[in-house]
Motif scaffolding. Sequence first.
Motif, short mmCIF file in Angstrom:
data_model
loop_
_atom_site.label_atom_id
_atom_site.label_comp_id
_atom_site.label_asym_id
_atom_site.label_seq_id
_atom_site.Cartn_x
_atom_site.Cartn_y
_atom_site.Cartn_z
N GLY A 239 3.65 -12.66 -0.02
CA GLY A 239 3.97 -12.80 1.40
C GLY A 239 2.84 -12.38 2.32
N HIS A 240 1.71 -11.98 1.73
CA HIS A 240 0.62 -11.47 2.57
C HIS A 240 -0.70 -11.94 1.99
CE1 HIS A 240 -2.01 -8.64 4.71
NE2 HIS A 240 -1.01 -8.41 5.51
N TYR A 241 -1.07 -13.23 2.09
CA TYR A 241 -0.30 -14.24 2.80
C TYR A 241 -0.10 -15.39 1.84
CZ TYR A 241 -1.80 -11.52 6.85
OH TYR A 241 -2.04 -10.51 7.74
N PRO A 242 0.90 -16.24 2.09
CA PRO A 242 1.12 -17.36 1.16
C PRO A 242 -0.15 -18.20 1.04
CG PRO A 242 2.94 -17.15 2.71
CD PRO A 242 1.89 -16.20 3.17
N GLY A 243 -0.63 -18.38 -0.18
CA GLY A 243 -1.82 -19.19 -0.42
C GLY A 243 -3.12 -18.47 -0.14
N PHE A 244 -3.06 -17.28 0.42
CA PHE A 244 -4.29 -16.56 0.72
C PHE A 244 -4.03 -15.05 0.63
CE2 PHE A 244 -7.62 -15.21 3.96
CZ PHE A 244 -8.65 -15.26 3.03
N PRO A 245 -3.96 -14.55 -0.61
CA PRO A 245 -3.57 -13.16 -0.78
C PRO A 245 -4.63 -12.17 -0.29
CG PRO A 245 -4.15 -14.13 -2.90
CD PRO A 245 -4.18 -15.24 -1.89
N ILE A 246 -4.21 -11.28 0.57
CA ILE A 246 -5.04 -10.15 1.02
C ILE A 246 -4.20 -8.89 0.82
CG2 ILE A 246 -6.19 -9.06 2.98
CD1 ILE A 246 -6.47 -11.76 4.27
N PHE A 247 -4.78 -7.89 0.21
CA PHE A 247 -4.08 -6.62 0.03
C PHE A 247 -3.96 -5.99 1.42
CE2 PHE A 247 -4.06 -2.15 -1.83
CZ PHE A 247 -2.87 -2.31 -2.53
N PRO A 248 -2.72 -5.78 1.89
CA PRO A 248 -2.55 -5.36 3.30
C PRO A 248 -3.20 -4.01 3.58
CG PRO A 248 -0.45 -6.05 2.33
CD PRO A 248 -1.44 -5.97 1.21
N GLY A 249 -3.64 -3.85 4.83
CA GLY A 249 -4.22 -2.57 5.24
C GLY A 249 -3.28 -1.41 4.97
N VAL A 250 -1.99 -1.61 5.23
CA VAL A 250 -1.06 -0.49 5.00
C VAL A 250 -0.97 -0.16 3.51
CG1 VAL A 250 0.29 -0.90 7.10
CG2 VAL A 250 1.02 -1.92 4.92
N CYS A 251 -1.26 -1.14 2.66
CA CYS A 251 -1.23 -0.85 1.21
C CYS A 251 -2.50 -0.11 0.80
CB CYS A 251 -1.05 -2.14 0.42
SG CYS A 251 0.63 -2.80 0.59
N VAL A 252 -3.58 -0.31 1.54
CA VAL A 252 -4.77 0.51 1.32
C VAL A 252 -4.44 1.96 1.68
CG1 VAL A 252 -7.17 0.92 1.99
CG2 VAL A 252 -6.33 -1.43 1.71
N ILE A 253 -3.74 2.14 2.80
CA ILE A 253 -3.30 3.49 3.19
C ILE A 253 -2.37 4.06 2.12
CG2 ILE A 253 -2.06 4.85 4.93
CD1 ILE A 253 -4.49 3.71 6.12
N GLU A 254 -1.48 3.20 1.63
CA GLU A 254 -0.55 3.66 0.59
C GLU A 254 -1.33 4.07 -0.68
OE1 GLU A 254 2.39 4.52 0.60
OE2 GLU A 254 3.40 4.15 -1.31
N SER A 255 -2.38 3.33 -0.99
CA SER A 255 -3.20 3.69 -2.15
C SER A 255 -3.84 5.06 -1.95
CB SER A 255 -4.29 2.63 -2.39
OG SER A 255 -3.70 1.36 -2.59
N VAL A 256 -4.21 5.35 -0.71
CA VAL A 256 -4.77 6.67 -0.40
C VAL A 256 -3.68 7.73 -0.53
CG1 VAL A 256 -5.77 8.13 1.41
CG2 VAL A 256 -6.59 5.78 1.10
N ARG A 257 -2.50 7.42 -0.01
CA ARG A 257 -1.40 8.40 -0.10
C ARG A 257 -1.08 8.71 -1.57
NH1 ARG A 257 4.36 8.99 -0.54
NH2 ARG A 257 4.41 6.92 -1.45
N LEU A 258 -0.98 7.66 -2.38
CA LEU A 258 -0.67 7.87 -3.80
C LEU A 258 -1.80 8.63 -4.49
CD1 LEU A 258 0.79 4.32 -4.58
CD2 LEU A 258 2.09 6.46 -4.40
N SER A 259 -3.05 8.32 -4.08
CA SER A 259 -4.20 9.05 -4.64
C SER A 259 -4.13 10.51 -4.25
CB SER A 259 -5.51 8.44 -4.11
OG SER A 259 -5.67 7.12 -4.58
N ALA A 260 -3.80 10.77 -2.98
CA ALA A 260 -3.73 12.15 -2.49
C ALA A 260 -2.67 12.93 -3.27
CB ALA A 260 -3.42 12.15 -0.99
N LEU A 261 -1.55 12.28 -3.51
CA LEU A 261 -0.48 12.98 -4.24
C LEU A 261 -0.83 13.16 -5.71
CD1 LEU A 261 2.69 11.37 -2.60
CD2 LEU A 261 1.59 13.55 -2.06
N ALA A 262 -1.70 12.27 -6.23
CA ALA A 262 -2.12 12.40 -7.63
C ALA A 262 -3.23 13.44 -7.77
CB ALA A 262 -2.60 11.04 -8.15
N ALA A 263 -3.90 13.77 -6.68
CA ALA A 263 -5.01 14.73 -6.73
C ALA A 263 -4.85 15.73 -5.59
CB ALA A 263 -6.35 13.99 -6.63
#
Lengths: 90, 316
Positions: free
Chosen positions: B45-69
Amino acid sequence: MTTTQETAAAAVLDKEDLRRTVAHALDVDVAELADDTGFIADLGVDSLLALEVVVVLEKKYGIRLEESQFPRITSLAGTYEVLSEKLRSA
Amino acid sequence: MSRPGPISPVVAAVEVVRPPAAGAEGRTSAATAVAVTADEPVLPGHYPGFPIFPGVCVIESVRLSALAAPPPGAGALALAGVETARFLSPVFPGDELAVELEWREGADGWRCTAEVATGRGAAARTRLRFTGARPQAAGAQAREPSTAAPSTAAPSTAGQPEIRRALPHRFPMLLVDRVLDVLPGERIAALKAVSCNEPWYRGVPDGAGDWAYPQVLLMESWCQAAGLLATWDDPNPDVLTGRVMLFGAVTGLTYHRQVLPGDVLEHRASITRTLGDTLIIAGESLVDGEPVLTVESAVLAFRPAEELRPAAAATA
Protein backbone atom coordinates in the motif's frame (compact mmCIF):
# COMPACT_ATOMS: atom_id res chain seq x y z
CA MET A 1 10.46 24.30 22.64
CA THR A 2 10.32 26.92 25.35
CA THR A 3 12.10 29.42 23.17
CA THR A 4 9.32 29.48 20.62
CA GLN A 5 6.63 29.85 23.23
CA GLU A 6 7.82 33.24 24.41
CA THR A 7 5.44 35.89 23.29
CA ALA A 8 6.43 38.08 20.42
CA ALA A 9 5.97 41.16 22.58
CA ALA A 10 8.58 39.96 25.06
CA ALA A 11 11.11 39.14 22.38
CA VAL A 12 13.78 41.74 21.91
CA LEU A 13 16.66 41.18 19.58
CA ASP A 14 19.43 39.93 21.78
CA LYS A 15 22.12 38.24 19.75
CA GLU A 16 22.89 35.54 22.29
CA ASP A 17 19.23 34.80 22.72
CA LEU A 18 18.92 34.61 18.96
CA ARG A 19 21.90 32.23 18.91
CA ARG A 20 20.18 29.95 21.41
CA THR A 21 16.91 30.08 19.46
CA VAL A 22 18.55 29.29 16.13
CA ALA A 23 20.79 26.57 17.64
CA HIS A 24 17.73 24.93 19.18
CA ALA A 25 15.79 25.11 15.92
CA LEU A 26 18.76 23.70 13.99
CA ASP A 27 19.28 21.09 16.70
CA VAL A 28 22.96 21.93 17.24
CA ASP A 29 24.93 22.99 20.31
CA VAL A 30 25.13 26.73 20.89
CA ALA A 31 28.94 26.38 20.80
CA GLU A 32 28.74 25.12 17.22
CA LEU A 33 26.95 28.23 16.05
CA ALA A 34 29.50 31.01 15.54
CA ASP A 35 28.36 34.24 13.92
CA ASP A 36 29.63 33.22 10.51
CA THR A 37 28.90 29.48 10.68
CA GLY A 38 26.96 28.65 7.54
CA PHE A 39 23.77 26.75 8.34
CA ILE A 40 23.91 24.92 5.03
CA ALA A 41 27.63 25.00 4.15
CA ASP A 42 29.01 24.18 7.62
CA LEU A 43 26.21 22.51 9.53
CA GLY A 44 24.76 20.49 6.68
CA VAL A 45 21.31 21.89 7.26
CA ASP A 46 18.88 20.93 4.53
CA SER A 47 16.57 23.39 2.85
CA LEU A 48 13.53 22.15 4.75
CA LEU A 49 15.17 22.75 8.11
CA ALA A 50 16.22 26.21 6.97
CA LEU A 51 12.53 26.92 6.34
CA GLU A 52 11.62 25.64 9.79
CA VAL A 53 14.08 28.12 11.25
CA VAL A 54 12.27 30.88 9.38
CA VAL A 55 8.96 29.80 10.90
CA VAL A 56 10.44 29.64 14.41
CA LEU A 57 11.83 33.16 14.03
CA GLU A 58 8.56 34.51 12.63
CA LYS A 59 6.69 33.08 15.59
CA LYS A 60 9.15 34.30 18.17
CA TYR A 61 9.53 37.84 16.85
CA GLY A 62 6.01 38.26 15.52
CA ILE A 63 7.16 39.17 12.04
CA ARG A 64 6.70 37.90 8.53
CA LEU A 65 9.85 37.27 6.54
CA GLU A 66 9.86 37.60 2.78
CA GLU A 67 11.20 34.84 0.58
CA SER A 68 13.68 37.34 -0.85
CA GLN A 69 15.23 37.55 2.62
CA PHE A 70 15.69 33.79 3.05
CA PRO A 71 19.09 33.66 1.31
CA ARG A 72 20.50 35.85 4.10
CA ILE A 73 19.11 33.60 6.83
CA THR A 74 21.98 31.19 6.33
CA SER A 75 24.24 32.33 9.16
CA LEU A 76 23.66 33.87 12.56
CA ALA A 77 25.19 37.18 11.44
CA GLY A 78 22.91 37.36 8.40
CA THR A 79 19.87 36.34 10.42
CA TYR A 80 20.66 39.02 13.00
CA GLU A 81 20.90 41.65 10.27
CA VAL A 82 17.63 40.68 8.64
CA LEU A 83 15.80 40.63 11.96
CA SER A 84 17.31 43.98 13.01
CA GLU A 85 16.06 45.60 9.83
CA LYS A 86 12.69 43.94 10.13
CA LEU A 87 12.16 44.93 13.75
CA ARG A 88 13.31 48.50 13.13
CA SER A 89 10.83 48.94 10.33
CA ALA A 90 8.02 47.24 12.28
CA MET B 1 2.85 -15.13 8.06
CA SER B 2 2.69 -15.13 11.82
CA ARG B 3 3.80 -12.16 13.81
CA PRO B 4 4.94 -13.35 17.19
CA GLY B 5 6.80 -10.10 17.88
CA PRO B 6 5.50 -6.76 19.08
CA ILE B 7 2.55 -5.11 17.39
CA SER B 8 4.39 -3.23 14.70
CA PRO B 9 4.11 -2.30 11.04
CA VAL B 10 7.73 -3.44 10.61
CA VAL B 11 8.45 -7.19 10.56
CA ALA B 12 12.20 -7.02 9.90
CA ALA B 13 14.37 -8.34 12.69
CA VAL B 14 16.78 -5.96 14.38
CA GLU B 15 20.35 -7.20 14.51
CA VAL B 16 22.42 -5.57 17.22
CA VAL B 17 25.75 -4.97 15.48
CA ARG B 18 27.41 -3.15 18.38
CA PRO B 19 25.88 -3.63 21.83
CA PRO B 20 25.32 -0.58 24.04
CA ALA B 21 28.63 0.71 25.39
CA ALA B 22 29.31 3.66 27.67
CA GLY B 23 31.06 6.59 26.02
CA ALA B 24 32.00 10.13 26.97
CA GLU B 25 29.75 12.43 29.00
CA GLY B 26 27.41 9.70 30.16
CA ARG B 27 26.40 8.78 26.65
CA THR B 28 25.75 5.23 25.57
CA SER B 29 26.15 4.29 21.94
CA ALA B 30 25.12 1.24 19.97
CA ALA B 31 24.59 0.16 16.39
CA THR B 32 22.02 -2.05 14.72
CA ALA B 33 21.16 -3.31 11.26
CA VAL B 34 17.64 -3.74 9.89
CA ALA B 35 17.18 -5.52 6.57
CA VAL B 36 14.18 -4.16 4.68
CA THR B 37 12.81 -6.86 2.41
CA ALA B 38 9.96 -6.99 -0.08
CA ASP B 39 7.99 -8.94 2.55
CA GLU B 40 7.30 -5.87 4.68
CA PRO B 41 3.50 -5.77 5.04
CA VAL B 42 3.23 -2.02 4.48
CA LEU B 43 4.75 -2.10 0.99
CA PRO B 44 1.70 -3.22 -1.05
CA GLY B 45 0.00 0.00 0.00
CA HIS B 46 3.01 2.30 0.07
CA TYR B 47 2.81 2.51 -2.85
CA PRO B 48 1.05 0.19 -5.28
CA GLY B 49 3.54 -0.58 -8.05
CA PHE B 50 6.23 1.55 -6.46
CA PRO B 51 7.24 0.28 -3.03
CA ILE B 52 8.95 2.76 -0.73
CA PHE B 53 9.64 1.90 2.91
CA PRO B 54 7.63 4.63 4.66
CA GLY B 55 9.40 7.29 6.70
CA VAL B 56 7.40 6.29 9.76
CA CYS B 57 8.68 2.74 9.32
CA VAL B 58 12.23 4.09 9.34
CA ILE B 59 11.32 5.72 12.67
CA GLU B 60 9.82 2.42 13.77
CA SER B 61 13.07 0.67 12.83
CA VAL B 62 14.88 3.13 15.08
CA ARG B 63 12.40 2.54 17.89
CA LEU B 64 12.81 -1.24 17.61
CA SER B 65 16.59 -0.79 17.45
CA ALA B 66 16.51 1.42 20.54
CA LEU B 67 14.51 -1.16 22.45
CA ALA B 68 16.88 -3.91 21.29
CA ALA B 69 19.92 -1.90 22.45
CA PRO B 70 18.74 0.02 25.51
CA PRO B 71 21.05 1.89 27.87
CA PRO B 72 22.12 -0.40 30.75
CA GLY B 73 19.92 -0.10 33.81
CA ALA B 74 17.20 1.94 32.11
CA GLY B 75 14.48 -0.63 32.72
CA ALA B 76 11.48 -0.97 30.42
CA LEU B 77 11.19 1.98 28.03
CA ALA B 78 8.28 3.25 25.95
CA LEU B 79 8.27 5.82 23.17
CA ALA B 80 6.99 9.15 24.45
CA GLY B 81 7.72 11.38 21.49
CA VAL B 82 9.58 12.13 18.30
CA GLU B 83 11.46 15.32 19.13
CA THR B 84 12.79 15.62 15.63
CA ALA B 85 12.90 13.48 12.52
CA ARG B 86 14.31 14.41 9.14
CA PHE B 87 13.99 12.22 6.09
CA LEU B 88 16.98 12.69 3.82
CA SER B 89 16.54 10.05 1.14
CA PRO B 90 14.07 7.27 0.39
CA VAL B 91 14.45 3.67 1.56
CA PHE B 92 13.52 0.85 -0.82
CA PRO B 93 12.95 -2.88 -0.32
CA GLY B 94 16.34 -4.59 -0.50
CA ASP B 95 18.04 -1.84 1.48
CA GLU B 96 19.74 -2.60 4.74
CA LEU B 97 19.41 0.14 7.32
CA ALA B 98 22.53 0.84 9.35
CA VAL B 99 21.35 2.52 12.55
CA GLU B 100 23.74 4.39 14.85
CA LEU B 101 22.20 5.09 18.25
CA GLU B 102 23.29 7.40 21.02
CA TRP B 103 21.46 7.46 24.35
CA ARG B 104 21.44 10.32 26.84
CA GLU B 105 19.50 10.48 30.05
CA GLY B 106 17.56 13.64 30.84
CA ALA B 107 15.24 14.84 33.56
CA ASP B 108 12.18 13.72 31.63
CA GLY B 109 13.39 10.42 30.26
CA TRP B 110 15.92 9.02 27.82
CA ARG B 111 16.75 10.56 24.48
CA CYS B 112 17.92 8.38 21.65
CA THR B 113 19.55 10.15 18.74
CA ALA B 114 19.77 8.02 15.64
CA GLU B 115 21.43 8.29 12.26
CA VAL B 116 20.03 5.91 9.69
CA ALA B 117 21.87 5.12 6.47
CA THR B 118 21.37 2.88 3.47
CA GLY B 119 24.02 1.85 0.96
CA ARG B 120 23.32 5.14 -0.82
CA GLY B 121 24.04 7.32 2.20
CA ALA B 122 22.11 9.06 4.95
CA ALA B 123 18.41 8.19 4.96
CA ALA B 124 17.14 9.79 8.16
CA ARG B 125 18.15 11.49 11.35
CA THR B 126 15.93 11.47 14.39
CA ARG B 127 15.79 11.97 18.14
CA LEU B 128 13.25 9.93 20.07
CA ARG B 129 12.28 10.41 23.68
CA PHE B 130 11.54 7.39 25.82
CA THR B 131 10.11 7.21 29.30
CA GLY B 132 9.90 4.37 31.75
CA ALA B 133 6.20 4.75 32.37
CA ARG B 134 3.95 3.57 29.59
CA PRO B 135 1.50 6.26 28.49
CA GLN B 136 -1.96 5.45 29.78
CA ALA B 137 -4.36 3.84 27.40
CA ALA B 138 -7.14 6.21 26.47
CA GLY B 139 -9.58 3.35 26.59
CA ALA B 140 -8.21 1.72 29.70
CA GLN B 141 -10.20 3.61 32.24
CA ALA B 142 -13.87 4.44 32.47
CA ARG B 143 -14.62 7.80 30.95
CA GLU B 144 -17.49 10.16 31.30
CA PRO B 145 -19.36 10.16 28.03
CA SER B 146 -18.38 13.19 26.04
CA THR B 147 -20.96 15.95 26.20
CA ALA B 148 -19.98 17.17 22.78
CA ALA B 149 -21.85 15.69 19.87
CA PRO B 150 -19.93 12.65 18.68
CA SER B 151 -17.86 13.70 15.75
CA THR B 152 -18.77 10.54 13.88
CA ALA B 153 -22.30 11.88 13.53
CA ALA B 154 -21.11 14.95 11.70
CA PRO B 155 -21.84 15.05 7.98
CA SER B 156 -19.04 13.68 5.90
CA THR B 157 -17.34 16.10 3.57
CA ALA B 158 -15.41 13.32 1.89
CA GLY B 159 -15.21 9.57 2.08
CA GLN B 160 -12.99 6.99 0.47
CA PRO B 161 -13.65 8.03 -3.16
CA GLU B 162 -12.44 11.56 -2.49
CA ILE B 163 -9.59 10.46 -0.24
CA ARG B 164 -8.34 8.00 -2.86
CA ARG B 165 -8.41 10.68 -5.49
CA ALA B 166 -5.98 12.69 -3.37
CA LEU B 167 -3.65 10.23 -1.65
CA PRO B 168 -1.48 7.53 -3.27
CA HIS B 169 -1.60 5.34 -0.14
CA ARG B 170 -3.59 2.09 -0.28
CA PHE B 171 -4.34 -0.89 1.97
CA PRO B 172 -2.86 -1.46 4.46
CA MET B 173 -1.29 2.01 4.59
CA LEU B 174 -4.26 4.23 3.81
CA LEU B 175 -4.89 5.47 7.32
CA VAL B 176 -7.62 8.07 6.90
CA ASP B 177 -11.23 6.91 6.76
CA ARG B 178 -13.22 10.07 6.36
CA VAL B 179 -12.79 13.82 6.09
CA LEU B 180 -15.17 15.71 8.37
CA ASP B 181 -14.35 19.22 7.43
CA VAL B 182 -11.80 20.90 5.26
CA LEU B 183 -10.99 24.52 4.56
CA PRO B 184 -8.40 24.30 1.78
CA GLY B 185 -5.24 26.25 2.51
CA GLU B 186 -6.12 26.43 6.21
CA ARG B 187 -7.27 23.39 8.15
CA ILE B 188 -8.77 19.91 8.09
CA ALA B 189 -10.51 17.51 10.46
CA ALA B 190 -10.48 13.82 9.55
CA LEU B 191 -11.28 10.48 11.14
CA LYS B 192 -9.45 7.19 11.39
CA ALA B 193 -11.11 4.27 13.16
CA VAL B 194 -8.64 1.85 14.72
CA SER B 195 -9.55 -1.82 14.39
CA CYS B 196 -8.09 -5.07 15.67
CA ASN B 197 -8.54 -6.35 12.11
CA GLU B 198 -5.66 -4.25 10.84
CA PRO B 199 -2.72 -6.38 9.70
CA TRP B 200 -0.47 -5.22 12.56
CA TYR B 201 -2.59 -7.34 14.90
CA ARG B 202 -2.07 -10.51 12.89
CA GLY B 203 -0.90 -13.34 15.10
CA VAL B 204 -1.06 -11.44 18.36
CA PRO B 205 -1.85 -14.06 21.03
CA ASP B 206 -5.20 -13.80 22.80
CA GLY B 207 -3.53 -13.33 26.15
CA ALA B 208 -1.42 -10.38 25.05
CA GLY B 209 -1.49 -7.55 27.57
CA ASP B 210 -0.58 -4.81 25.15
CA TRP B 211 -2.95 -3.96 22.30
CA ALA B 212 -1.77 -0.39 21.75
CA TYR B 213 -1.96 0.77 18.16
CA PRO B 214 1.56 1.21 16.73
CA GLN B 215 2.61 4.73 17.60
CA VAL B 216 4.34 5.45 14.32
CA LEU B 217 1.07 4.67 12.54
CA LEU B 218 -0.65 7.36 14.58
CA MET B 219 1.97 9.72 13.17
CA GLU B 220 1.42 8.36 9.66
CA SER B 221 -2.35 8.69 9.96
CA TRP B 222 -2.12 12.29 11.17
CA CYS B 223 0.36 13.06 8.39
CA GLN B 224 -2.01 11.64 5.80
CA ALA B 225 -4.72 13.99 7.07
CA ALA B 226 -2.16 16.80 6.77
CA GLY B 227 -1.37 15.56 3.28
CA LEU B 228 -5.04 15.70 2.31
CA LEU B 229 -5.11 19.28 3.50
CA ALA B 230 -1.97 20.10 1.54
CA THR B 231 -3.24 18.58 -1.70
CA TRP B 232 -6.97 19.23 -1.45
CA ASP B 233 -7.14 21.68 -4.31
CA ASP B 234 -4.58 19.96 -6.48
CA PRO B 235 -4.63 16.21 -5.78
CA ASN B 236 -2.21 13.78 -7.40
CA PRO B 237 -2.66 10.17 -6.26
CA ASP B 238 0.07 8.96 -8.64
CA VAL B 239 3.55 8.75 -7.16
CA LEU B 240 5.14 8.13 -10.54
CA THR B 241 4.32 11.33 -12.35
CA GLY B 242 3.92 15.01 -11.77
CA ARG B 243 4.63 16.51 -8.41
CA VAL B 244 4.47 14.28 -5.37
CA MET B 245 4.14 15.18 -1.75
CA LEU B 246 6.98 14.06 0.51
CA PHE B 247 7.03 13.92 4.27
CA GLY B 248 10.26 15.80 4.92
CA ALA B 249 10.50 16.32 8.65
CA VAL B 250 8.66 16.47 11.93
CA THR B 251 9.47 18.39 15.10
CA GLY B 252 7.96 18.25 18.55
CA LEU B 253 5.68 15.25 18.16
CA THR B 254 4.41 14.00 21.53
CA TYR B 255 2.38 10.92 22.38
CA HIS B 256 0.01 11.45 25.28
CA ARG B 257 -1.88 8.20 25.53
CA GLN B 258 -2.16 4.78 24.05
CA VAL B 259 -4.73 4.19 21.35
CA LEU B 260 -6.61 0.89 21.33
CA PRO B 261 -8.79 -1.00 18.84
CA GLY B 262 -12.21 0.62 18.87
CA ASP B 263 -10.86 4.12 19.31
CA VAL B 264 -11.75 6.68 16.67
CA LEU B 265 -8.98 9.17 16.02
CA GLU B 266 -9.98 12.68 15.07
CA HIS B 267 -7.05 14.34 13.35
CA ARG B 268 -6.86 18.10 13.23
CA ALA B 269 -4.25 19.85 11.16
CA SER B 270 -3.72 23.43 10.13
CA ILE B 271 -1.22 25.07 7.85
CA THR B 272 1.24 27.22 9.78
CA ARG B 273 3.06 28.57 6.75
CA THR B 274 3.40 27.95 3.06
CA LEU B 275 6.80 28.68 1.58
CA GLY B 276 6.94 27.99 -2.11
CA ASP B 277 6.72 24.22 -2.59
CA THR B 278 6.87 23.52 1.13
CA LEU B 279 4.17 23.51 3.77
CA ILE B 280 4.56 23.57 7.51
CA ILE B 281 1.61 22.00 9.30
CA ALA B 282 0.76 21.65 12.99
CA GLY B 283 -2.01 19.81 14.77
CA GLU B 284 -3.20 17.07 17.03
CA SER B 285 -5.15 13.84 17.17
CA LEU B 286 -7.96 13.34 19.63
CA VAL B 287 -9.80 10.33 20.97
CA ASP B 288 -13.09 11.23 22.63
CA GLY B 289 -11.98 14.84 22.72
CA GLU B 290 -8.68 14.15 24.49
CA PRO B 291 -5.34 14.58 22.75
CA VAL B 292 -3.41 11.39 22.09
CA LEU B 293 -0.87 13.01 19.78
CA THR B 294 0.29 16.60 19.30
CA VAL B 295 2.55 17.82 16.49
CA GLU B 296 4.35 21.16 16.67
CA SER B 297 5.53 21.12 13.10
CA ALA B 298 5.53 18.76 10.16
CA VAL B 299 7.14 19.67 6.87
CA LEU B 300 5.52 18.46 3.66
CA ALA B 301 7.27 19.22 0.41
CA PHE B 302 6.12 18.92 -3.17
CA ARG B 303 8.82 17.63 -5.44
CA PRO B 304 9.02 16.21 -8.95
CA ALA B 305 8.24 12.49 -8.89
CA GLU B 306 11.64 11.68 -10.43
CA GLU B 307 13.33 12.66 -7.17
CA LEU B 308 11.85 9.53 -5.59
CA ARG B 309 13.23 7.10 -8.14
CA PRO B 310 16.04 4.85 -6.98
CA ALA B 311 18.30 6.06 -9.79
CA ALA B 312 17.81 9.68 -8.81
CA ALA B 313 18.18 8.85 -5.16
CA ALA B 314 21.48 7.12 -5.87
CA THR B 315 22.91 10.31 -7.28
CA ALA B 316 21.31 12.60 -4.71
